[in-house]
Design an enzyme around this catalytic site. Structure first.
Site, PDB file in Angstrom:
ATOM      1  N   ASP A  32       0.855  -1.161   0.000  1.00 18.18           N
ATOM      2  CA  ASP A  32       0.000   0.000   0.000  1.00 18.18           C
ATOM      3  C   ASP A  32       0.911   1.237   0.000  1.00 18.18           C
ATOM      4  OD1 ASP A  32      -3.223   0.627   1.565  1.00 18.18           O
ATOM      5  OD2 ASP A  32      -2.084   1.732   0.061  1.00 18.18           O
TER       6      ASP A  32
HETATM    7  C1  GLC Z   1      -4.178   4.396  -0.413  1.00 22.43           C
HETATM    8  C2  GLC Z   1      -5.104   3.275  -0.025  1.00 22.43           C
HETATM    9  C3  GLC Z   1      -5.179   2.189  -1.049  1.00 22.43           C
HETATM   10  C4  GLC Z   1      -5.048   2.792  -2.423  1.00 22.43           C
HETATM   11  C5  GLC Z   1      -3.642   3.314  -2.544  1.00 22.43           C
HETATM   12  C6  GLC Z   1      -3.405   4.002  -3.883  1.00 22.43           C
HETATM   13  O1  GLC Z   1      -3.458   4.826   0.705  1.00 22.43           O
HETATM   14  O2  GLC Z   1      -4.892   2.665   1.231  1.00 22.43           O
HETATM   15  O3  GLC Z   1      -6.432   1.515  -0.864  1.00 22.43           O
HETATM   16  O4  GLC Z   1      -5.304   1.830  -3.415  1.00 22.43           O
HETATM   17  O5  GLC Z   1      -3.292   4.208  -1.486  1.00 22.43           O
HETATM   18  O6  GLC Z   1      -4.210   5.107  -4.007  1.00 22.43           O
END
Ligand code: GLC
Length: 747
Positions: free
Chosen positions: A288
């Site tokens: 993430d």
């Molecule tokens: C965010 C979220 C994740 C998302 C990623 C890209 O922090 O936790 O669900 O897909 O970053 O945007």
């Protein structure tokens, strides 16, 4: 002699197989061969570049790290993927840069296409309320078609985290509290996004997230720790991920939380033992946003060097935005801390998806301006969004049959801060476009429905969060002129979502006071509650005759709400999550254990595993939702009241539409394993059927109970059944059981 002849025949057969039948095996072999040939040419730095992902500068969905010559790094082959790059023009521009690198390895473009790209569907929790897998799959299909036409290869969805704490803002992004319903929805969304398979120009890679147990953050506080038994993990939080993997999810995303002290990005158990090992996952795992680097504040490692070391060994294949891999992995390999095989496996997994998407044949195949234009205003997409939206609306109350409203109502007052809102209807995790004329507000939807036949009045009454009551008088005066009042209240679209955990989930501001004031006029009042999570609105629930929970319904919100308000669609949705009476009641979910002193009802003051100052029941339970008609349940018949684990029991019951309007009912099957070690929940959803019945019509609904439905994990994590008695319950919600029987599993 015979043996030699046999050998010749088998050799000829094998050669003919390879030459004459270019089978999937031969084709797949060619992708693996082609990966080999690319990897043979790659330097270690280029390999690590494939494991590195940056966000575009146009939009950020996480903490922004320092800028460091992003375009130059793409040019040097140090970037394998980008996220938040919107549109054909931008993706083409960056792909052209990638084509100037030494090996011309194409970039992957990812985006959070969570509930629609331009055509926006209800938030996922709203879609989950439909219990309609066909509609949910179509929603993802439309999202994929539009996203792929805009140059996107990969969506960071479905989010499949089970969530039982509505203080957690991201409850809006998943499918609620139940692993059975959540697993079906996870599979439907993966199939919708990936369609007929990667390589089709309307397919995008799905990404099951957040692996794992992110929805169990302590206190519902986002990013917080998760502490749970392995049994709870396997029984409740992993099933939707397994369903996503079995549905062929191309990628997974790990999660921010630590699980029992191990940050998910560094969890070998989750990523290598379970996902890549036991479940034989062939895709790749992206971290993430910054989660690999966040192992430092977790206190798990001391710097990015150690973070890269632990995360790569644990199975995180791609580093989103933390720059730990690009700055440290080459050194870790050279120092022998990380075997080259670990990097090779991650790169192979990533390149495999790029080949499957056809990007090596044509890196620009998704960046087609003509197709982008064609796909953005497709009436079929709009129709699908309207259908999904109306199927997501939950009828919570309809005293005296106030709904549906008559289309010849003379004067209607729309009151409340969301009645004329436009973009609010999109909810969180929606893609913003400069124009908003494709979004149908609730005001517009009612106008579209009634045309000039009705006189529509509007008064805002109050804000969503502010405490000014200055607008109340005007709102009351407006209501007094009307035959019926439609109130539209709730939270702001960005009050639920990532980093939006709230300790107070009552209706914000003075909105419930506004409801009281309008109710006080004596006019018939319908309240629409717009939110990304369960809210607390006990006074409204008790005093207002009609309530619809409208979540955030997307770009067709107004039309869908009008369809339901005026009876062109009979609401059929059922809550995918329990609604607490107050924050102090959280966590509250239906599939709880019985305990040694179960409270059986609200007056049972001595034996109660609940609070002395509150009802033992939620405001609304899992599976709850009303209809404009009524359904009766009868003629429960089991093929037998005994079954061996190798056998099955067929369950029949008859559902009748006992009302005056056609309607759909979600017939729910729950079981309870009455005696087991360890104990089992008082009930568990094991099947459901959504059926349409005309007034007076009856249908026989059939379920099959088999060993799988009776199995559970024992304390050794063995997937077992135990002989004994089971309660079988069929109902219209988890707390509205209409038919019951008992059967026995015999050894
Ligand atoms: C965010 C979220 C994740 C998302 C990623 C890209 O922090 O936790 O669900 O897909 O970053 O945007």
């Amino acid at each position: 002699m015979m043996l030699r002849k046999l050998r010749w025949v088998s050799l000829l057969l094998f050669i003919s197989f390879l030459v004459i039948t270019p089978s999937a095996f031969a084709q797949k072999k060619s992708i693996e061969q082609r990966i080999d040939s690319v990897m043979k040419l790659m330097t270690l730095e280029e390999k690590v570049g494939q494991m590195n992902q940056y966000s575009g500068v146009w939009e950020h969905t996480g903490p922004i790290t320092e800028e460091n010559n992003l375009l130059g790094q793409i040019r040097e082959g140090k970037v394998g993927s980008m996220l938040n790059i919107n549109g054909v023009a931008h993706t083409r521009e960056l792909q052209e840069l990638a084509m100037k690198t030494r090996l011309k390895i194409p970039l992957l473009f990812g985006q959070d296409v969570i509930h629609g790209y331009r055509t926006t569907f209800p938030i996922p929790l709203g879609e989950a309320a439909s219990w309609d897998m066909t509609a949910i799959e179509l929603s993802a299909r439309v999202a994929a078609t539009e996203a792929a036409a805009a140059g996107i290869h990969w969506t960071f969805a479905p989010m499949v985290d089970i969530a039982r704490d509505p203080r957690w803002g991201r409850v809006m992004e998943g499918a609620g509290e139940d692993p059975y319903l959540g697993s079906l929805i996870a599979a439907a969304r993966v199939k919708g996004f990936q369609g007929k398979g990667l390589g089709n120009l309307d397919a995008v890679m799905a990404c099951a997230k957040h692996f794992a147990a992110y929805g169990a953050a302590v206190g519902g506080r986002d990013y917080n720790s998760v502490d749970m038994s392995d049994r709870m993990l396997w029984e409740v939080y992993l099933p939707p991920f397994k369903a996503a993997a079995e549905a062929g999810a191309a990628t997974f995303m790990n999660s921010f939380n630590d699980l029992n002290g191990i940050p998910a990005s560094a969890s070998k158990m989750l990523q290598r033992d379970i996902l890549k090992g036991k479940w034989k996952f062939q895709g790749f795992i992206v971290s993430d946003w910054g989660s690999i680097g966040e192992m430092i504040p977790h206190g798990f490692v001391k710097d990015n060097y150690e973070a890269a070391w632990k995360a790569s060994l644990a199975g995180s294949d791609m580093d989103m935005e933390s720059r730990s891999y690009i700055n440290n992995l080459p050194r870790l390999v050279k120092e022998g801390k990380v075997p080259l095989s670990v990097v090779n496996d991650a790169v192979r997994r990533i390149l495999r998806k790029k080949f499957e998407l056809g990007l090596f044949e044509d890196p620009f195949r998704y960046s087609n301006a003509e197709r982008e234009k064609q796909n953005m205003n497709d009436p079929a997409h709009t129709a699908a969004a309207r259908d999904m939206a109306k199927k997501s609306i939950v009828l919570l109350k309809n005293e005296g049959g106030l709904l549906p409203l008559k289309k010849d109502t003379r004067t209607i007052a729309v009151i409340g801060p969301i009645g004329q809102s436009v973009r609010e209807n999109l909810g969180f995790w929606s893609i913003e476009f400069p124009d908003s004329n494709y979004i149908v507000s609730q005001w517009q939807g009612i106008q579209n429905k009634l045309g000039s036949s009705a006189r529509l009045l509007y008064a805002r009454g109050c804000g969503i969060e502010d405490t000014s009551r200055a607008g109340f008088a005007e709102a009351v005066a407006t209501a007094q002129q009307a035959d019926v009042v439609i109130m539209s209240i709730g939270e702001k679209r960005d009050m639920s979502g990532e980093a939006k955990s709230r300790s107070n989930i009552h209706l914000p501001g003075v909105q419930e006071e506004l409801v009281k004031a309008i109710q006080g006029t004596g006019k018939p009042v319908v309240v629409l509650i717009n939110a990304g999570r369960p809210l607390v609105f006990n006074w409204t629930a008790e005093h207002v005759p009609a309530i619809l929970y409208t979540w955030w319904l997307g770009s067709e919100a107004g039309n869908a709400i009008a369809d339901v308000l005026f009876g062109d669609y009979n609401p059929s949705a059922k809550l995918p999550i329990s609604f607490p009476r107050t924050e102090g009641q959280i966590p509250i979910y239906y599939s709880h254990f019985n305990t040694g002193r179960p409270a059986l009802n609200d007056s049972d003051r001595f034996y109660r595993s609940a609070y002395t100052d509150l009802s033992i029941y939620p405001q609304y339970e899992f599976g709850y939702g009303l209809s404009y008609t009524s359904f009766s349940y009868s003629a429960l018949k089991l093929s037998s009241n005994k079954m061996k684990s190798t056998g099955k029991i067929t369950v029949n019951c008859t559902i009748t539409n006992s009302g005056k309007l056609a309607g759909e009912e979600v017939v729910q099957l729950y079981i309870r394993d009455k005696v087991a070690q360890p104990v089992r929940p008082v009930k568990e959803l094991k099947d459901f059927k959504k059926i349409l019945l005309q007034p007076g019509e009856s249908k026989v609904v059939q379920f099959v109970i088999d060993k799988e439905k009776l199995s559970f994990y024992n304390e050794k994590l063995q997937w077992i059944t135990q002989p004994g008695q089971f309660d079988l319950m069929i109902g219209s919600s988890s707390n509205d059981i209409r038919l019951k029987d008992i059967f026995e599993l015999i050894p």
